[in-house]
Design a protein around this motif. Structure first.
Motif, PDB file in Angstrom:
ATOM      1  N   ASN A  43      73.462  78.026  16.801  1.00  0.00           N
ATOM      2  CA  ASN A  43      72.266  77.659  17.578  1.00  0.00           C
ATOM      3  C   ASN A  43      72.080  78.503  18.844  1.00  0.00           C
ATOM      4  OD1 ASN A  43      71.491  75.745  15.734  1.00  0.00           O
ATOM      5  ND2 ASN A  43      72.765  74.158  16.665  1.00  0.00           N
ATOM      6  N   GLY A  80      68.910  80.523  18.643  1.00  0.00           N
ATOM      7  CA  GLY A  80      67.728  79.692  18.488  1.00  0.00           C
ATOM      8  C   GLY A  80      66.488  80.282  19.138  1.00  0.00           C
ATOM      9  N   VAL A 132      67.532  77.046  14.884  1.00  0.00           N
ATOM     10  CA  VAL A 132      66.921  75.913  15.579  1.00  0.00           C
ATOM     11  C   VAL A 132      65.647  76.393  16.272  1.00  0.00           C
ATOM     12  CG1 VAL A 132      68.418  76.251  17.619  1.00  0.00           C
ATOM     13  CG2 VAL A 132      67.324  74.056  17.284  1.00  0.00           C
ATOM     14  N   TYR A 181      64.081  71.020  17.329  1.00  0.00           N
ATOM     15  CA  TYR A 181      64.458  70.545  18.667  1.00  0.00           C
ATOM     16  C   TYR A 181      63.147  70.101  19.318  1.00  0.00           C
ATOM     17  CZ  TYR A 181      65.875  71.327  23.676  1.00  0.00           C
ATOM     18  OH  TYR A 181      66.102  71.229  25.030  1.00  0.00           O
ATOM     19  N   MET A 210      73.917  76.326  22.542  1.00  0.00           N
ATOM     20  CA  MET A 210      72.554  76.565  22.076  1.00  0.00           C
ATOM     21  C   MET A 210      71.844  77.457  23.078  1.00  0.00           C
ATOM     22  SD  MET A 210      69.264  74.077  21.441  1.00  0.00           S
ATOM     23  CE  MET A 210      69.945  72.941  20.286  1.00  0.00           C
ATOM     24  N   ASN A 239      67.619  79.349  23.408  1.00  0.00           N
ATOM     25  CA  ASN A 239      66.321  79.471  22.754  1.00  0.00           C
ATOM     26  C   ASN A 239      65.532  80.579  23.443  1.00  0.00           C
ATOM     27  OD1 ASN A 239      67.279  76.491  23.010  1.00  0.00           O
ATOM     28  ND2 ASN A 239      66.144  76.576  21.101  1.00  0.00           N
ATOM     29  N   GLN A 285      76.721  84.366  13.792  1.00  0.00           N
ATOM     30  CA  GLN A 285      76.422  82.924  13.709  1.00  0.00           C
ATOM     31  C   GLN A 285      77.557  82.174  13.011  1.00  0.00           C
ATOM     32  OE1 GLN A 285      72.582  81.795  12.158  1.00  0.00           O
ATOM     33  NE2 GLN A 285      71.488  83.329  13.370  1.00  0.00           N
TER      34      GLN A 285
END
Ligand code: AHR
Length: 512
Positions: free
Chosen positions: A36, A39, A83, A141, A360, A362, A397
């Protein structure tokens, strides 16, 4: 033991002579690089959703599934997007999910007050997003509205999306809207940037609000666990992290967010493509600050959570420049150059190396906004240099992180210096080791010696992303100017790997 001593001596000698030397501890891996970390983030902003991911279910010119663009989905599948965060960003704290479900003709419109006051017709809502995640193979998410919403609204969203059929009026509504089984929605954000667009709260106040919302936002009727992420600090606001760690009950949260953008100056961001070397250098300085931010926020978390049960989720990061000339200033559409590849490569190395706490991240944002991996123009789509870095790095990953010690030469501009070389390494489930190397120096190649401890390899191969100008980018007219190619500039002799990395390049090596 002897080998370690030799490696350490080499490292010390390199330090003294200013060489690029890396020690790879191939037998010391213990932490998993959570997938993640790779992400993404999609907001109702500019053409991220409308025109980017979604073209509407009546579109006749662009191939789609229920309105979701298939060319974009195919490209994103190759990235292995784990994600996807949605619907914001600032938009999230003005979003009322009930407006975006049910018959599209009856969905109310609203003004998107954060991003240009454009009309939001709510044609892309919860069902569309969660179905798209299933198509993509990514876990959703959902960023809940804490700023202008209510605990009831958020708990209803949890029920609508994840609870078993027939368990509440919300699950009946879901069934009426055409979805009989719950989706899997593991990740839930409680507000976004609560210190800013999410309500301009003080952290002490937000901690109380968080506790209130989290109390009702449970999955007590459902076997799938909900992972709750608190709206985290901006950049170096360490007080924010300290108070949340102190005030949030351990059973009420799983992660704290952190937002950091590589922006030169908020009032003077500079162009996305035609930038100077000073602008490039300053952007890289901001990007490399991530190392300090992650280290210091993690140290605070360590005090309260030494067993590292809670994670740091860097749920917005990336480069932020002036919008492309002639485009809407509120749509944050920017081109993406080799500078962005440098941000991506170095930042992902930082996250990999801190995978004991960072679980995580993003990238902001997935399509057409800020440091996007994909840009679209009507029926055309291009992949950016950032896309290629994310694709090259996806070998990390869920692999075991292998610790590295790095001694780097400087990239110097005027009186300022940055480390030129960035690296991370991992071993995947098939026993293959990958090393990702970045040289951010705008002018000089770097000769790197990697001393390998604890493993013997027979072969090395790799791929490189490079170009002849750091300002280069892929355009709709020349979409493949920058793409990865095979790399043969690495040689392996016994336990020493030698690599020559051209200026502003990213290399991923495979060792077997
Ligand atoms: O990504 C753009 C914006 O940046 C987001 O909406 C907000 O969370 C951040 O300030």
């Amino acid at each position: 033991m002897k080998k370690t001593f030799i490696a350490l001596s080499l490292f010390a000698a390199a330090y003294a002579t200013g060489q690029n030397t890396i020690v790879l501890n191939a037998d010391k891996g213990k932490d998993i690089i959570n997938k993640n970390i790779y992400g993404h983030f999609a907001e109702h902003l500019g053409h991220c959703i409308y025109g980017g991911l979604y073209v509407g279910d009546t579109n006749k010119t662009i191939p789609h599934k229920d309105g979701v663009r298939l060319d974009v989905i195919d490209a994103l599948k190759k990235l292995k997007v784990p994600v996807l965060r949605w619907p914001g960003g600032c938009f999230a704290d003005t979003y009322h999910w009930r407006d975006g479900v049910g018959n599209k003709k009856e969905r109310p419109s609203m003004l998107n007050i954060w991003w240009g006051n454009v009309k939001e017709d709510n044609s892309f809502g919860t069902n569309e997003f969660l179905n798209m995640c299933e198509l993509l193979g990514a876990e959703p998410y959902l960023s809940g509205n804490v700023g202008s919403g209510t605990p009831q609204e958020l708990t209803d969203w949890v029920k609508y999306t994840t609870h078993p059929n027939g368990s509440s009026p919300m699950t009946d509504l879901r069934q009426t809207n055409g979805r009989s089984t719950p989706w899997k929605v593991p990740f839930w954000g409680l507000g976004n940037e609560a210190w800013g667009c999410g309500g301009n709260m003080k952290v002490e106040y937000y901690a109380n609000i968080y506790r209130q919302f989290a109390t009702f936002m449970t999955n007590w009727n459902n076997s799938d666990r909900i992972y709750r992420i608190a709206s985290g600090a901006s950049d170096d606001d360490y007080h924010w992290t300290e108070v949340l760690m102190k005030e949030l009950p351990a059973n009420m949260f799983d992660a704290l967010g952190l937002h950091h953008y590589s922006v030169i100056e908020w009032g003077k961001k500079g162009p996305a493509t035609n930038f100077t070397e000073l602008e490039y250098f300053t952007t890289m300085k901001r990007a490399l600050q991530m190392e300090e931010l992650v280290t210091k926020h993690s140290a605070i978390m360590d005090k309260y959570d030494p067993q590292k049960k809670k994670s740091l989720a860097v749920d917005e990061w990336g480069g932020w420049y002036d919008v492309e000339p002639g485009t809407n200033g509120a749509f944050l559409f920017q081109q993406n150059t080799m500078r962005d590849a440098m941000i991506a490569g170095t930042t992902l190395n930082i996250f990999n190396n801190h995978c004991d706490r960072v679980k995580m991240a993003n990238l902001a944002q997935i399509v057409n906004v800020l440091q996007a991996v994909v840009l679209t123009r009507d029926e055309k789509m291009i992949l950016t240099p950032t896309y290629h870095v994310m694709e090259m790095y996806n070998v990390h990953q869920d692999a075991i992180m292998l610790p590295v010690a790095v001694n780097s030469k400087d990239y110097q501009l005027g009186n300022e210096k940055l480390p030129a070389v960035s690296v991370s390494a991992s071993k995947d489930k098939n026993g293959i080791t990958h090393i990702s190397l970045v040289n951010i120096d705008a002018n000089k190649p770097q000769e790197i010696t990697v001393n390998i401890n604890g493993a013997t390899y027979k072969s090395v191969s790799g791929r490189i992303l490079t170009s002849d100008k750091v300002q280069n980018y892929n355009s709709f007219e020349n979409p493949e100017k920058i793409k990865p190619t095979g790399f043969s500039g690495a040689s392996l002799t016994n336990s020493i790997l030698r690599v020559k990395v051209p200026p502003f390049s990213v290399i991923v090596l495979e060792l077997k």
